[in-house]
Design a protein around this motif. Structure first.
Motif, PDB file in Angstrom:
ATOM      1  N   SER A 235     123.363  57.117  62.295  1.00  0.00           N
ATOM      2  CA  SER A 235     123.739  55.704  62.244  1.00  0.00           C
ATOM      3  C   SER A 235     125.229  55.535  61.965  1.00  0.00           C
ATOM      4  O   SER A 235     125.882  54.651  62.520  1.00  0.00           O
ATOM      5  N   SER A 313     125.657  52.318  57.976  1.00  0.00           N
ATOM      6  CA  SER A 313     124.251  52.571  58.278  1.00  0.00           C
ATOM      7  C   SER A 313     123.322  51.665  57.471  1.00  0.00           C
ATOM      8  O   SER A 313     122.241  51.291  57.945  1.00  0.00           O
ATOM      9  N   ARG A 317     120.184  49.314  58.854  1.00  0.00           N
ATOM     10  CA  ARG A 317     118.819  49.442  58.329  1.00  0.00           C
ATOM     11  C   ARG A 317     118.284  48.101  57.828  1.00  0.00           C
ATOM     12  O   ARG A 317     117.168  47.700  58.171  1.00  0.00           O
ATOM     13  N   LYS A 318     119.082  47.403  57.037  1.00  0.00           N
ATOM     14  CA  LYS A 318     118.613  46.167  56.412  1.00  0.00           C
ATOM     15  C   LYS A 318     118.494  45.017  57.405  1.00  0.00           C
ATOM     16  O   LYS A 318     117.525  44.257  57.379  1.00  0.00           O
ATOM     17  N   TRP A 321     116.905  47.187  61.607  1.00  0.00           N
ATOM     18  CA  TRP A 321     115.857  48.207  61.683  1.00  0.00           C
ATOM     19  C   TRP A 321     114.570  47.752  60.999  1.00  0.00           C
ATOM     20  O   TRP A 321     113.483  47.776  61.599  1.00  0.00           O
ATOM     21  N   VAL A 322     114.671  47.313  59.767  1.00  0.00           N
ATOM     22  CA  VAL A 322     113.486  46.882  59.013  1.00  0.00           C
ATOM     23  C   VAL A 322     112.777  45.715  59.705  1.00  0.00           C
ATOM     24  O   VAL A 322     111.553  45.755  59.899  1.00  0.00           O
ATOM     25  N   TYR A 332     106.685  52.224  58.604  1.00  0.00           N
ATOM     26  CA  TYR A 332     108.113  52.370  58.324  1.00  0.00           C
ATOM     27  C   TYR A 332     108.529  53.824  58.144  1.00  0.00           C
ATOM     28  O   TYR A 332     107.887  54.602  57.444  1.00  0.00           O
ATOM     29  N   ASN A 334     112.720  55.724  57.982  1.00  0.00           N
ATOM     30  CA  ASN A 334     114.118  55.309  57.987  1.00  0.00           C
ATOM     31  C   ASN A 334     114.776  55.594  59.343  1.00  0.00           C
ATOM     32  O   ASN A 334     114.243  56.351  60.166  1.00  0.00           O
ATOM     33  N   PRO A 335     115.943  54.983  59.630  1.00  0.00           N
ATOM     34  CA  PRO A 335     116.588  55.132  60.946  1.00  0.00           C
ATOM     35  C   PRO A 335     116.926  56.574  61.311  1.00  0.00           C
ATOM     36  O   PRO A 335     117.064  56.879  62.499  1.00  0.00           O
TER      37      PRO A 335
END
Length: 386
Positions: A235, A313, A317-318, A321-322, A332, A334-335
Motif C-alpha cells: 500500500s 496505507s 485501509r480506513k 478498504w474497510v 476482513y 488487511n490490505p
C-alpha cells in the motif's frame, strides 16, 4: 563603527548573538571556575529585555557569591545543569520517553521508526508518572506480568524504554538501567499467545476478489485494488506511484518510492526498487485512472473524496478498504493480503519463482519459501499427480 557603539551600550556581561532566524540575548558569567554562556531565547531584543537580562545576571552573580546559586533553577534545559550534577531529581519516566523521541528526530531516523516509538509511549502509560529513580527491576517485572500483549510487542516496548532510560543513567539519576535487568520471556503471562501467531497469510479467493472490486463505491477505489491484486505492490508503494514510473510501451512500472507516515521515501529494501511487469488487468486500471489524475497530479492513485494522492496505507485501509469489504460481505483481512493473493496465485500457476521474487521486491526465492512454503508444497504434490 555602529556595531562597536551598540556593544558599548550593552550592560556588562550581556551580549546579542546574531543568527539566521534573528537575534538572541546572551548572558555570560563565571560559575565554579567555568565561563558560562546562556541564551535567553524567548526574549525579543529591545531596551526593556536588555535591562531584564542585566538584572537577571546581577541576581545570578549575587547568588554565586553567597553560595546559593542552583543552575537548574535558572537554566533547567542547559547541558551545564548536568555538568554540575543539578539535573531535576523528580524527573519522571514520561519525560525521558519524550526526550528520546527528540533524540531520534535529531538523529534523522526514518519517519516510520519515530511513529512506531510514539505509539510505544502510549503503551507505556502505566509507567509515565513513575519517578525514574523509583523505576526498578521489581517494578519492571510487575509491569511485564500485568501486560496483556504478545511477547514480540513487549520486547519492542522494553527496547524503546531501555534506550530512553539510558539517558537517566547518563544524567546520573540512576547508576544502572533497571530495564536491562529483566527479560520479557521470563515474566510474561503464559496465557498470552506467542508472537508467531501475530500474522497469518490468508489470501483472497477469485470470487472474493471479484466481490470486493464490484463493491467499490468509487471508480478510483476499484482501480487501486485491481492494480494491487495484479501487481503485489505494498500500500505504501501504491501511494507513491507516479505516472512517470509507468512504461506503457513495455508494460512495466518502476517502483522507486513509498509513502510512510505521509512522507515519501525510498522503498523498504534495496531490492524493493524494481521494475515489474503489468498484466492486462493492471494496464486497464491505469488507463481508467488517466482521466482522473494524469493531467493534474504526478501521482496515479487518489482519494476521490479529497482529489488528493493517498497520504499513507492507513488512509487506504480506513477510508476505502474497510467499507468495500463490508459492502462485499467478505471476511476482513488487511490490505497486505492483496500482496499474498498475488503471490499465491502465481505460485499455483507454476510461475518461475525467481521472476516472482523480483516482482515482489525480494532478493531471491528464499523469502517465498519462508512465507509461502505450504503453498509451494501443495503445488509440488499436485505436479506429482499429473
Amino acid at each position: 563603527m555602529g556595531k562597536e557603539e551598540q556593544d558599548q551600550r550593552l550592560p556588562r556581561g550581556v551580549t546579542i548573538r546574531c543568527h539566521k532566524s534573528g537575534q538572541t540575548i546572551q548572558i555570560t558569567f563565571t560559575y565554579r571556575g567555568i565561563l558560562c554562556r546562556e541564551s535567553l531565547s524567548r526574549l525579543d531584543v529591545n531596551n526593556k529585555t536588555l535591562k531584564y537580562a542585566s538584572r537577571l545576571l546581577g541576581e545570578i552573580q549575587n547568588k554565586i557569591a553567597l553560595g546559593t546559586f542552583a543552575y537548574i533553577d535558572y537554566f533547567p534545559k542547559s547541558n551545564k545543569a548536568v555538568l554540575y550534577g543539578e539535573v531535576k531529581k523528580s524527573k519522571r519516566v514520561k519525560e525521558y520517553l519524550d526526550e528520546y523521541i527528540e533524540i531520534c528526530i535529531n538523529r534523522q531516523l526514518s519517519p516510520s521508526t519515530i511513529d512506531g516509538y510514539r505509539k510505544c509511549i502510549g503503551s507505556l502509560v502505566d509507567l509515565h508518572n513513575l519517578p525514574v529513580t523509583e523505576l526498578s527491576a521489581s517494578s519492571m517485572k510487575a509491569w511485564i506480568s500485568n501486560k496483556n500483549a504478545k511477547l514480540k510487542t513487549i520486547r519492542n516496548l522494553l527496547s524503546f524504554l531501555r534506550s530512553a532510560i539510558d539517558e537517566a543513567v547518563t544524567d546520573g539519576l540512576i547508576s544502572v538501567n533497571p530495564v536491562s535487568l529483566v527479560t520479557a520471556s521470563r515474566y510474561r503471562p503464559k496465557t498470552v499467545p506467542d508472537s508467531k501467531e501475530n500474522y497469518v497469510i490468508d489470501p483472497f479467493t477469485p470470487q472474493e476478489v471479484g466481490a470486493i472490486l464490484n463493491a467499490c463505491r468509487y471508480v478510483q477505489w476499484r482501480c487501486l485494488f485491481q492494480f494491487a491484486f495484479h501487481t503485489g505492490l505494498r500500500s505504501s508503494e501504491l501511494c507513491a506511484l507516479r505516472w512517470c514510473d509507468v512504461d506503457f510501451i513495455h508494460k512495466t512500472v518502476h517502483v522507486q518510492k513509498a509513502s510512510v507516515v505521509g512522507v515519501i521515501k525510498g522503498t523498504k529494501t534495496t531490492s524493493g526498487n524494481r521494475k515489474i511487469d503489468l498484466d492486462d488487468q493492471a494496464i486497464t486500471a491505469l488507463n481508467t485512472m488517466r482521466e482522473f489524475t494524469s493531467l493534474r497530479s504526478e501521482y496515479i492513485f487518489e482519494d476521490p473524496k479529497t482529489s488528493k494522492p493517498w497520504a499513507n496505507s492507513a488512509s487506504i485501509r480506513k477510508k476505502s478498504w474497510v467499507p468495500s469489504l463490508k459492502l462485499a460481505k467478505v471476511r476482513y483481512r488487511n490490505p497486505y493480503q492483496t500482496r499474498h493473493t498475488f503471490a499465491t496465485k502465481h505460485i499455483s500457476q507454476g510461475k518461475n519463482l525467481f521472476w516472482l521474487a523480483a516482482q515482489m521486491g525480494h532478493r531471491g526465492p528464499e523469502m517465498l519459501f519462508r512465507h509461502y512454503g505450504s503453498y509451494l508444497t501443495d503445488y509440488d504434490v499436485r505436479l506429482r499427480k499429473i
